[in-house]
Design an enzyme around this catalytic site. Structure first.
Site, PDB file in Angstrom:
ATOM      1  N   GLY A  13       0.832  -1.192   0.000  1.00 15.79           N
ATOM      2  CA  GLY A  13       0.000   0.000   0.000  1.00 15.79           C
ATOM      3  C   GLY A  13       0.867   1.241   0.000  1.00 15.79           C
ATOM      4  N   ALA A  14       0.532   2.191  -0.868  1.00 15.80           N
ATOM      5  CA  ALA A  14       1.363   3.382  -1.019  1.00 15.80           C
ATOM      6  C   ALA A  14       0.536   4.650  -0.887  1.00 15.80           C
ATOM      7  CB  ALA A  14       2.092   3.350  -2.360  1.00 15.80           C
ATOM      8  N   GLY A  15      -0.386   4.639   0.082  1.00 18.28           N
ATOM      9  CA  GLY A  15      -1.075   5.869   0.449  1.00 18.28           C
ATOM     10  C   GLY A  15      -0.214   6.673   1.405  1.00 18.28           C
ATOM     11  N   ILE A  17       0.070   6.769   4.784  1.00 15.90           N
ATOM     12  CA  ILE A  17       0.767   6.046   5.851  1.00 15.90           C
ATOM     13  C   ILE A  17       1.811   5.098   5.272  1.00 15.90           C
ATOM     14  CG2 ILE A  17       0.496   4.423   7.758  1.00 15.90           C
ATOM     15  CD1 ILE A  17      -0.497   7.257   8.324  1.00 15.90           C
ATOM     16  N   GLY A  18       1.475   4.398   4.190  1.00 14.89           N
ATOM     17  CA  GLY A  18       2.443   3.488   3.583  1.00 14.89           C
ATOM     18  C   GLY A  18       3.690   4.223   3.114  1.00 14.89           C
ATOM     19  N   LYS A 210      -7.711   3.389  20.725  1.00 13.73           N
ATOM     20  CA  LYS A 210      -7.807   4.112  19.454  1.00 13.73           C
ATOM     21  C   LYS A 210      -9.114   3.788  18.743  1.00 13.73           C
ATOM     22  CE  LYS A 210      -5.822   5.488  15.152  1.00 13.73           C
ATOM     23  NZ  LYS A 210      -4.976   5.206  14.004  1.00 13.73           N
ATOM     24  N   ASN A 218     -15.059   9.063  13.282  1.00 15.68           N
ATOM     25  CA  ASN A 218     -15.098   8.850  11.833  1.00 15.68           C
ATOM     26  C   ASN A 218     -16.518   8.911  11.281  1.00 15.68           C
ATOM     27  OD1 ASN A 218     -12.455   8.128  10.221  1.00 15.68           O
ATOM     28  ND2 ASN A 218     -12.140   7.379  12.295  1.00 15.68           N
ATOM     29  N   SER A 279     -10.039  10.166   8.430  1.00 13.27           N
ATOM     30  CA  SER A 279      -9.775   9.405   7.204  1.00 13.27           C
ATOM     31  C   SER A 279     -11.072   9.070   6.485  1.00 13.27           C
ATOM     32  CB  SER A 279      -9.011   8.124   7.543  1.00 13.27           C
ATOM     33  OG  SER A 279      -9.757   7.295   8.424  1.00 13.27           O
ATOM     34  N   GLU A 291     -14.715   2.950   5.158  1.00 13.26           N
ATOM     35  CA  GLU A 291     -14.207   1.834   5.965  1.00 13.26           C
ATOM     36  C   GLU A 291     -15.123   1.605   7.173  1.00 13.26           C
ATOM     37  OE1 GLU A 291      -9.694   0.441   7.274  1.00 13.26           O
ATOM     38  OE2 GLU A 291     -10.172   2.562   7.115  1.00 13.26           O
TER      39      GLU A 291
END
Length: 330
Positions: A13-15, A17-18, A210, A218, A279, A291
């Protein structure tokens, strides 16, 4: 344990956080491979992964691929995708790991490994909302999991580039409560890169604290189109948030968790985020899937299994569930 330059890390994953974690670990000297697609994959191959801190962007070399089968022998496999995506990639995960490698789910909400590793009245109860088909349980032995709780404020500013904001804390912990070498090793690498990272002997507690906030703020942020600051300061939203946090606190205690946190402390933590968007609100504004199951549905499912009444949380769950079935952005 291996030296940093010998440590192999894969980031799925490259969002925001990634990219942030990949950049930090590459900065610490790890050999980092990222699994990405499309424009992000092209950017990673051309420039490496970018991280912007205090207005300055630096790029760090990483390997990048869109083929998970090309990744092998990872000492740590960081999952930086939405929980609803894990089912589809579950079959690829175990072969990516070294014989003693660990998978680190940097995901929000209640993860699939949570109840099976928690001594609770529900025992080894699977959650339909997070691993309904049992694909993750079958694909990854529980002893491969290193729990993680991410308190990092970041946003993706361009393909392959993340900007780090105020919060930069990460909590790691073994589900069995042990203080393992692999947890301390990863924490040390992240600390060396500039992140605040601690190893907890009670990762279940940290996940729940959390998750309480995620399950409260959210969905409310989407329904009210409100920032964290607005939800805390508005008297009506604040009252509803406090009621929901109280219900989730009681739910955690019913599971047998010792939770050294109060409703007001969680409200103060939310206030510290300022005008940040959750998010889920960011996803809603961009027309992306929400989500909801992992962040809210799992908590509602646990409450139902314990026959615990949560009127405020259930009402918000009904509203956000219906909202998530609607197409398009808000």
């Amino acid at each position: 344990m291996k030296d940093a330059h010998q440590c192999r890390v894969a980031v799925y994953g490259a969002g925001a956080i990634g990219c942030l974690l990949a950049a930090r670990l590459a900065q610490a000297g790890c050999e980092v491979t990222m699994i990405a697609r499309g424009k992000t994959l092209a950017a990673l191959r051309q420039h490496g992964v970018g991280l912007t801190v205090d207005g300055v962007t630096r790029h760090y070399p990483v390997r990048a691929t869109d083929e998970p089968r090309q990744v092998r022998d990872a000492d740590y496999l960081i999952l930086a995708v939405k929980q609803q995506a894990l089912d589809d990639i579950s079959a690829h995960l175990a072969p990516m790991l070294a014989p003693q490698g660990a998978v680190v789910p940097a995901v929000n909400g209640i993860p699939w490994w949570y109840l099976p590793t928690l001594a609770s009245p529900l025992g080894d109860t699977p959650l339909q909302s997070v691993d309904g088909r049992g694909a993750l349980r079958r694909a990854l032995p529980l002893e491969r999991v290193l729990g993680a709780v991410v308190y990092i404020a970041a946003n993706a500013t361009a393909p392959g580039i993340a900007a780090q904001n105020a919060r930069n804390n990460l909590i790691l912990g073994e589900p069995d409560g042990s203080m393992s070498a692999r947890a301390n090793r990863l924490a040390g690498l992240l600390q060396a890169s500039g992140l605040q990272c601690e190893v907890s002997g009670d990762i279940h507690q940290a996940v729940w604290i959390k998750a309480m906030g995620n399950a409260t703020f959210n969905p409310l942020s989407v329904l009210a189109r409100a920032t964290m600051e607005a939800m805390v300061q508005d008297p009506y939203l604040g009252k509803l948030a406090r009621a929901m946090l109280g219900e989730y606190l009681a739910l955690g205690q019913a599971l047998g968790l010792e939770l050294p946190v109060t409703v007001e402390q969680r409200m103060q933590a939310a206030a510290s985020a300022g005008a940040a968007q959750t998010s889920m609100l960011q996803d809603a504004l961009q027309g992306k899937p929400l989500e909801t199951d992992a962040l809210v549905g799992a908590m509602i499912e646990i409450a139902a299994k314990l026959n615990l009444d949560m009127p405020h949380a259930n009402t918000v769950w009904g509203l956000i569930r219906h909202r998530s079935l609607s197409a398009g952005s808000i």
